[in-house]
Design a protein around this motif. Structure first.
Motif, mmCIF file in Angstrom:
data_model
loop_
_atom_site.group_PDB
_atom_site.id
_atom_site.type_symbol
_atom_site.label_atom_id
_atom_site.label_comp_id
_atom_site.label_asym_id
_atom_site.label_seq_id
_atom_site.Cartn_x
_atom_site.Cartn_y
_atom_site.Cartn_z
ATOM 1 N N PHE A 279 0.850 -1.193 0.000
ATOM 2 C CA PHE A 279 0.000 0.000 0.000
ATOM 3 C C PHE A 279 0.885 1.242 0.000
ATOM 4 C CE2 PHE A 279 -1.978 3.509 2.320
ATOM 5 C CZ PHE A 279 -3.181 3.650 1.645
ATOM 6 N N GLN A 281 0.441 5.478 -0.258
ATOM 7 C CA GLN A 281 -0.330 6.704 -0.401
ATOM 8 C C GLN A 281 0.625 7.885 -0.436
ATOM 9 O OE1 GLN A 281 -2.897 8.165 2.840
ATOM 10 N NE2 GLN A 281 -4.461 8.611 1.312
ATOM 11 N N ARG A 310 -0.208 -3.262 -4.265
ATOM 12 C CA ARG A 310 -1.585 -3.546 -4.635
ATOM 13 C C ARG A 310 -2.444 -2.288 -4.706
ATOM 14 N NH1 ARG A 310 -3.682 -8.204 -5.103
ATOM 15 N NH2 ARG A 310 -5.745 -7.414 -4.494
ATOM 16 N N GLU A 311 -2.096 -1.244 -3.945
ATOM 17 C CA GLU A 311 -2.911 -0.028 -3.969
ATOM 18 C C GLU A 311 -2.026 1.203 -4.030
ATOM 19 O OE1 GLU A 311 -6.238 2.494 -1.375
ATOM 20 O OE2 GLU A 311 -6.057 0.313 -1.108
ATOM 21 N N ASN A 313 -2.566 5.290 -3.871
ATOM 22 C CA ASN A 313 -3.567 6.271 -3.473
ATOM 23 C C ASN A 313 -2.913 7.650 -3.461
ATOM 24 O OD1 ASN A 313 -5.258 7.976 -1.785
ATOM 25 N ND2 ASN A 313 -6.307 6.122 -1.133
ATOM 26 N N LEU A 337 -0.679 -4.322 -8.986
ATOM 27 C CA LEU A 337 -1.508 -3.159 -8.663
ATOM 28 C C LEU A 337 -2.969 -3.438 -9.001
ATOM 29 C CD1 LEU A 337 -1.195 -0.283 -7.533
ATOM 30 C CD2 LEU A 337 -1.250 0.538 -9.890
ATOM 31 N N THR A 339 -5.626 -1.462 -7.153
ATOM 32 C CA THR A 339 -6.429 -0.286 -6.825
ATOM 33 C C THR A 339 -5.649 0.985 -7.112
ATOM 34 O OG1 THR A 339 -7.595 -1.478 -5.062
ATOM 35 C CG2 THR A 339 -7.658 0.924 -4.988
ATOM 36 N N TRP A 365 -9.730 -1.740 -9.474
ATOM 37 C CA TRP A 365 -10.533 -0.594 -9.024
ATOM 38 C C TRP A 365 -9.837 0.684 -9.469
ATOM 39 C CZ3 TRP A 365 -15.098 0.152 -6.131
ATOM 40 C CH2 TRP A 365 -15.307 1.458 -5.666
#
Length: 898
Positions: A279, A281, A310-311, A313, A337, A339, A365
């Motif tokens: 993750f 961000q 995987r994400e 943001n 990846l 999201t 997503w």
């Protein structure tokens, strides 16, 4: 039993205590607590947690002993000779742990653990110095220092520290600990310092090891999540020649935030060592222009960057121009990846180039919101020509585009098609310039009018479509069939506030939607839902449209004349929900139309009981929720209808009582639908609900005893739901779900004294008259509340307010699993009661978003939810990474002060 202030009435009982846990202590109780602890002569284990947060600027409290020498904050008397275990955590007013005098008297201490005390600078402190003095921990075998971001050393004095039995020491998340002790340290049995389950440091002795760990940032080796803004030293090393992060680190979740000088977020050399990162961000970096710096990557290296990410943001990045700065095409792939979220990146003109999109093969997503300059999502690189024919997102399942004022299309490339073979959910809201998913050059036009769906973009498995506030949208589908466009899987369609839309479905599309289950159309200027066939070849047999339809909602469409002009009747045997309101020209699809058509057919002025009942059952055989408007009620009351005209239907919506003097038809409900389980009151002028004038409690059975759900929606004049002492308050004894939406005049939703023992779900939205939700005395009745959601109540200051019964109370939301607080511009806290203790023993999910004045969760004592699994706080997200070290009150205070 009064144990504070020195009143120990059963001293013999307390003397037997061997374990004591002190939580939520106030500064004022320090002296009395110290006296109490000193009386526990057999105390072996002391745990102190979540204390002294009332004023974090106050770091110390003077507690004078017999020699007037001590200055400490925690309740440590000078003589605790039996204490074996000491565990201190989340004491955010604690800057020093204890003095040498106290340390010397911890003669039995074998285990010491200190964690998450944010302003603690050292463990042993003595302002007088200590050169030549010896402080010995003769029995200490285990020491753990974790999450002490202000810790500089164990001791800055010149003492000689002795740990003859110390074998295990763990030091994690202490980035500012430069050395262990200013004086000599002896620990003959110690051979290593543990920084994770699999990583240790050791360089000669303890002091040199800690110095080496500081230089290497070794205390982070076992850290799984990191908020970069908490570690200024790490920020300073982020872009220098040496890697601040090592390949042995276990980092899984990282937030790069509040780094005002960063131009890129992740230098290329860091991308090669973040092998466990899942993750990422990046947010609140004012000058950041790109996320990944790929310039220094060789092609052979780029294939293995961020293998578990995987994400991604990205939020509040006003200068962001691109995600990465070099086109490596097939040589770099973010294969894990799933999201991608872009929020408030106001300078971003597009999300990807066509070649970048090819690097996201497993994206599931995609969410893009409030990016003011974005005109397209995917653009073509200059000079690419027709080198790439098709763009594919084979795993993309959900796509959401919201509040993009300049977005004109999704795909603007001239020479590409796009296929999302697994896309199930498409949501596009508040994109006023968007007319089509594709650019003009490949647009499928019908008489010069562009269609939203074109053959250039394929969504063969689309299941749900939501389009709203798209002012430029005039046509969703082309008028004539397209072989490459199929929508056989579409089950849910929602269209709202698309003023330029001519119609919803051409006939060829409507006949293909054989699995459509839910259709909702609101605030559009269309005259028909399904367009006239026009040039489509006619058939002698009328095909049933939408044979699997279960829910139909049509609202606020004054020009709507028909559902389909060439179809006199509609047959939906599976229809469960039917709502048609404010569509004055539509003369069908209502209870009134059903009654009138039967009456006209048989040329009767009044329907007999059995005939009316059978007519209604014939037209709506599976309808679960019935909608009645004002004149429906009058018609039934004036007619000769039986009490069971509605059959066994258990869900009712009362709507459109627009007369200024409208009175809620309570008596009608009690007489006609006594077995009602769900009641919605919608879009009416009622000032009061559930007035019981003229009602008599005969004691036979509670009124509406079967009611389980109550929803109040768009009642702009509503001032009260029920009055104190009302007979109808008995309704609340069985209700499980209560929803209040768009009731701006409502100032109180609950009476003062009533049991809500069965209420499990409470949702309040857009009700600006509410200053608070409940009071402290009333909230104790919400014993089984499971879900609590408050959204868009602009005047609300707190959720639980004081009514003089909250002082000193312990309020436990024992069953609450989910708490959502969103878009509350004046919310300051969950509760401002200073001496109240709040507990959330079963809370799993908490979301706090768009609450700019919220600086702390509770001004009283908060027991951090032990089962919290997911938290979204001011767009910071913890998914599976919320743990014991995270304090909810301090986390909100820290994040809100951005």
């Amino acid at each position: 039993m009064e144990i504070w202030h020195g009143h120990f009435h059963d001293g013999e009982f307390f003397c037997k205590l061997s374990l004591l846990k002190l939580c939520h202590l106030s500064q004022e109780s320090s002296i009395s607590t110290c006296c109490f602890v000193e009386s526990l002569t057999n105390l072996e284990e002391l745990v102190v947690c979540e204390s002294y947060r009332e004023d974090p600027s106050i770091n110390e409290e003077a507690i004078e002993g017999r020699s007037h020498e001590m200055k400490v904050i925690l309740p440590f008397p000078r003589y605790i000779r039996h204490l074996q275990t000491l565990d201190v955590s989340h004491c955010d007013g604690l800057s020093k742990m204890f003095t040498p005098t106290i340390a010397e008297n911890l003669v039995a201490l074998t285990k010491l653990r200190i964690s998450n005390c944010r302003i603690l600078t050292e463990v042993i402190n003595d302002e007088k110095g200590g050169d030549g003095c010896v402080v010995a921990f003769n029995q200490l075998k285990y020491m753990e220092l974790d999450g002490l971001i202000g810790l500089r050393s164990f001791s800055s004095g010149g003492y000689t520290l002795m740990f003859p039995l110390l074998e295990d020491i763990i030091v994690t998340r202490c980035p500012n600990m430069k050395f262990f002790s200013q004086g000599p340290t002896e620990a003959s049995k110690l051979k290593r310092v543990q920084v994770s389950r699999k990583a240790w440091f050791w360089v000669g002795n303890l002091n040199i090891t800690i110095q080496n760990m500081f230089e290497e940032m070794g205390t982070f080796a076992g850290v799984e999540k990191m908020l970069l803004s908490e570690f200024p030293g790490l920020i300073g090393k982020w872009h220098n020649g040496l890697n601040p992060i090592k390949s042995c680190w276990q980092l899984k979740s990282m937030v790069v935030d509040k780094c005002p000088l960063f131009i890129n977020a992740i230098p290329s050399r860091l991308m090669l060592v973040l092998d466990n990162l899942s993750f990422l961000q990046v947010r609140d970096c004012k000058l950041l222009e790109e996320i990944f710096d790929l310039e220094a990557l060789e092609v052979v290296e780029s294939t293995r960057v961020l293998p578990k990410l995987r994400e991604l943001n990205l939020a509040n990045l006003p200068k962001l121009r691109r995600l990465w700065n070099r086109d490596l095409q097939e040589s770099i792939r973010f294969d894990s990846l799933a999201t991608l979220i872009l929020y408030n990146c106001s300078n971003l003109g597009h999300a990807f180039t066509s070649s970048m999109a090819q690097c996201l093969a497993n994206l599931y997503w995609m969410e893009i919101k409030e990016c003011g300059q974005m005109e397209e999502v995917i653009v073509e690189e200059e000079g690419q020509g027709s080198a790439m024919d098709k763009i594919t997102f084979p795993k993309l399942g959900q796509m959401k585009l919201e509040w993009l004022p300049n977005l004109t299309c999704f795909l603007s490339t001239k020479n590409h098609t796009m296929e999302c073979s697994d896309l199930r959910m498409l949501s596009i809201n508040h994109c006023p310039k968007m007319r089509s998913l594709t650019g003009q050059s490949r647009m499928d036009n019908d008489h010069g009018t562009p269609a939203f769906f074109t053959s250039q973009v394929q969504f063969p498995k689309l299941w749900s479509m939501d389009l709203s506030h798209m002012d430029n949208l005039s046509k969703i589908w082309t008028n004539t069939p397209q072989e490459t466009l199929t929508f056989d899987c579409l089950r849910k369609v929602e269209i709202r506030n698309c003023k330029g839309l001519e119609n919803l479905f051409p006939y060829w599309v409507a006949t293909s939607l054989t699995h459509l289950e839910k259709l909702q159309v609101e605030s559009c200027e269309i005259e028909e839902i399904v367009a006239n066939r026009g040039d489509t070849p006619s058939s002698n047999t009328t095909q049933d449209l939408f044979p699997e339809l279960t829910s139909l909602v049509l609202r606020d469409m004054p020009r709507l004349k028909s559902f389909y002009p060439n179809l006199p009747t509609l047959h939906w045997p599976l229809l469960e929900k039917l709502r048609v309101t404010h569509c004055d020209k539509l003369n069908m699809l209502s209870f009134t139309a059903s009654m009138n058509s039967w009456a006209q057919k048989y040329d009767q002025q009044d329907l007999s009981n059995q005939e009316a009942h059978s007519s209604f059952e014939r037209d709506f055989p599976n309808l679960e929720r019935l909608l009645l408007v004002d004149n429906n009620i009058q018609m039934i009351q004036d007619g000769n209808f039986s009490e069971d005209i509605f059959g066994k239907r258990k869900a009712l919506t009362l709507a459109c009582f627009h007369d200024e003097n409208a009175v809620f038809p309570l008596k009608f409900l009690l007489e006609r639908v006594q077995n009602l389980q769900s009641l919605e009151v919608f879009c009416s002028s009622f000032e009061d609900i559930f007035l019981d004038e003229g009602l008599v409690d005969n004691g036979k059975r509670p009124m509406l005893e079967s009611l389980r759900e109550l929803k109040l929606n768009k009642l702009h004049n509503l001032k009260s739901v029920w009055r104190e002492g009302s007979l109808v308050l008995k309704i609340l004894q069985s209700i499980k779900t209560f929803k209040v939406w768009d009731c701006p005049c409502l100032t109180k939703i609950f009476p003062t004294v009533t049991s809500f023992k069965n209420l499990t779900t409470l949702v309040v939205k857009n009700s600006s008259g509410l200053i608070h939700l409940v009071t402290a005395s009333m909230v104790t009745n919400l014993v089984h509340l499971y879900y609590l959601t408050i959204i868009g109540c602009e005047r609300m200051k707190e959720i639980v307010a004081n009514d003089k019964d909250g002082e000193g109370k312990v309020i436990s939301f024992g069953d609450l699993r989910e708490l959502i607080l969103q878009n509350l511009p004046n919310l300051e806290c969950f509760s401002s009661i200073p001496s109240c203790i709040f507990k959330f023993p079963e809370l799993w999910i908490i979301e706090v978003e768009e609450c700019p004045k919220m600086k702390t969760f509770s001004k009283g004592v908060l027991s951090t939810p032990p089962k919290l699994m997911y938290a979204s706080l001011f767009r910071y997200k913890w998914d599976r990474y919320w743990g014991e070290g995270d304090d909810l009150n301090m986390t909100i205070h820290k994040l809100s002060s951005a």
